[in-house]
Design a protein around this motif. Structure first.
Motif, PDB file in Angstrom:
ATOM      1  N   GLY A  70      14.129 -11.294  -3.786  1.00  0.00           N
ATOM      2  CA  GLY A  70      13.345 -10.105  -4.099  1.00  0.00           C
ATOM      3  C   GLY A  70      14.027  -9.171  -5.073  1.00  0.00           C
ATOM      4  N   MET A  79       6.006  -0.386  -3.313  1.00  0.00           N
ATOM      5  CA  MET A  79       5.972  -1.285  -2.156  1.00  0.00           C
ATOM      6  C   MET A  79       4.776  -1.009  -1.233  1.00  0.00           C
ATOM      7  N   ASP A  83      -0.225  -7.434  -1.951  1.00  0.00           N
ATOM      8  CA  ASP A  83       0.380  -8.549  -2.684  1.00  0.00           C
ATOM      9  C   ASP A  83      -0.299  -8.817  -4.023  1.00  0.00           C
ATOM     10  N   LEU A  86       0.689  -6.268  -6.560  1.00  0.00           N
ATOM     11  CA  LEU A  86       2.093  -6.447  -6.958  1.00  0.00           C
ATOM     12  C   LEU A  86       2.251  -7.587  -7.963  1.00  0.00           C
ATOM     13  N   LEU A  91       5.568  -9.179  -9.504  1.00  0.00           N
ATOM     14  CA  LEU A  91       6.279  -9.340  -8.240  1.00  0.00           C
ATOM     15  C   LEU A  91       5.495 -10.267  -7.323  1.00  0.00           C
ATOM     16  N   ASP A  92       6.001 -11.474  -7.175  1.00  0.00           N
ATOM     17  CA  ASP A  92       5.294 -12.455  -6.358  1.00  0.00           C
ATOM     18  C   ASP A  92       5.881 -12.470  -4.949  1.00  0.00           C
ATOM     19  N   MET A  93       5.222 -11.736  -4.044  1.00  0.00           N
ATOM     20  CA  MET A  93       5.740 -11.608  -2.688  1.00  0.00           C
ATOM     21  C   MET A  93       5.739 -12.955  -1.957  1.00  0.00           C
ATOM     22  N   SER A  94       4.826 -13.872  -2.371  1.00  0.00           N
ATOM     23  CA  SER A  94       4.720 -15.160  -1.670  1.00  0.00           C
ATOM     24  C   SER A  94       5.978 -16.004  -1.898  1.00  0.00           C
ATOM     25  N   LEU A  96       8.976 -14.771  -1.662  1.00  0.00           N
ATOM     26  CA  LEU A  96      10.103 -14.172  -0.921  1.00  0.00           C
ATOM     27  C   LEU A  96      10.133 -14.656   0.518  1.00  0.00           C
ATOM     28  N   ILE A 101      10.560  -9.766   2.804  1.00  0.00           N
ATOM     29  CA  ILE A 101       9.283  -9.054   2.682  1.00  0.00           C
ATOM     30  C   ILE A 101       9.225  -7.905   3.687  1.00  0.00           C
ATOM     31  N   ARG A 105       8.842  -4.013   2.770  1.00  0.00           N
ATOM     32  CA  ARG A 105       7.635  -3.312   3.215  1.00  0.00           C
ATOM     33  C   ARG A 105       7.971  -2.117   4.101  1.00  0.00           C
TER      34      ARG A 105
END
Ligand SMILES: [Zn+2]
Ligand SMILES: [Zn+2]
Length: 227
Positions: A70, A79, A83, A86, A91-94, A96, A101, A105
């Motif tokens: 991240g 934040m 998703d 982002l 920013l690809d939260m998937s 992380l 995450i 968060r």
């Protein structure tokens, strides 16, 4: 207190998420300023002023290198986006790990809360032992927000010993001896933040203060009952 609240132009790629606003007193003269209460510390103790601003507005940094670790530091209000939003900011939260995450968060906070956190931390810094004396206008401003300032009255949020301003200078390997602390680690607002010794903050970890004290109490009881 009413802030001026005029929008301050920003070149940040995240500027459209939250407008940067002026927090001078409404009707002020002179230039608009997002952090007017930090002006004196910026001149007398710039690293402390930067730390306040950084800790108030950014998620905590880590020496993360890999892609799934991240972003190192990011604005707390970014934040708060979901998703999909982002992704628009790259920013690809998937990608992380779930733990990362969750950490990112729980550090989320809205823009206005972050500004008040910065002001509260400034109010606390000026009340540390050996802290510089604030100019009258900044003292008035901060007391209007958080109440009367008593020199030398700022305690470590965790162990309740007085904090000395000089501890900010004692940096070992880039780690300050004083850290910004949260009474409940999952809430970032002016009521919940303070300063603490680095070792106290590490000991508290992810527990709320209440959880931490009962944990310590249990340990002490067991230690004493066996001696
Ligand atoms: Zn203004
Ligand atoms: Zn402490």
């Amino acid at each position: 207190m009413n802030f001026c609240n005029k929008i301050i132009a920003s070149k940040s790629q995240y500027a459209e998420i939250a407008d940067h606003k002026c927090h001078c007193i409404k009707g002020h003269t002179g230039k608009c300023n997002e952090f007017p209460f930090l002006e004196h510390l910026k001149a007398t103790a710039p690293s402390v002023a930067n730390k306040i601003k950084r800790d108030a507005t950014m998620t905590t940094g880590a020496a993360w290198k890999s892609e799934d670790a991240g972003p190192n530091r990011i604005l707390r209000w970014v934040m708060m986006l979901d998703d999909d939003e982002l992704l628009k900011y790259g920013l690809d939260m998937s990608k992380l790990k779930p733990g990362v995450i969750a950490k990112l968060r729980e550090k989320a906070a809205d823009y206005d809360s972050c500004i008040l956190v910065a002001a509260k931390l400034t109010w606390l810094v000026y009340q540390m032992e050996n802290a510089p004396t604030p100019p009258q206008d900044i003292k008035f401003y901060l007391e209007d927000l958080f109440g009367e300032m008593k020199p030398g009255s700022t305690l470590c949020v965790i162990c309740r010993l007085p904090l000395n301003f000089k501890l900010f200078e004692l940096a070992a390997r880039g780690k300050a001896a004083i850290e910004t602390c949260h009474k409940n680690p999952r809430m970032h607002n002016a009521d919940n933040v303070g300063f603490g010794h680095r070792e106290c903050n590490i000991a508290q970890g992810n527990k709320s203060l209440d959880e931490f004290y009962s944990w310590i109490e249990g340990i002490i009881e067991r230690v004493n009952s066996k001696s």
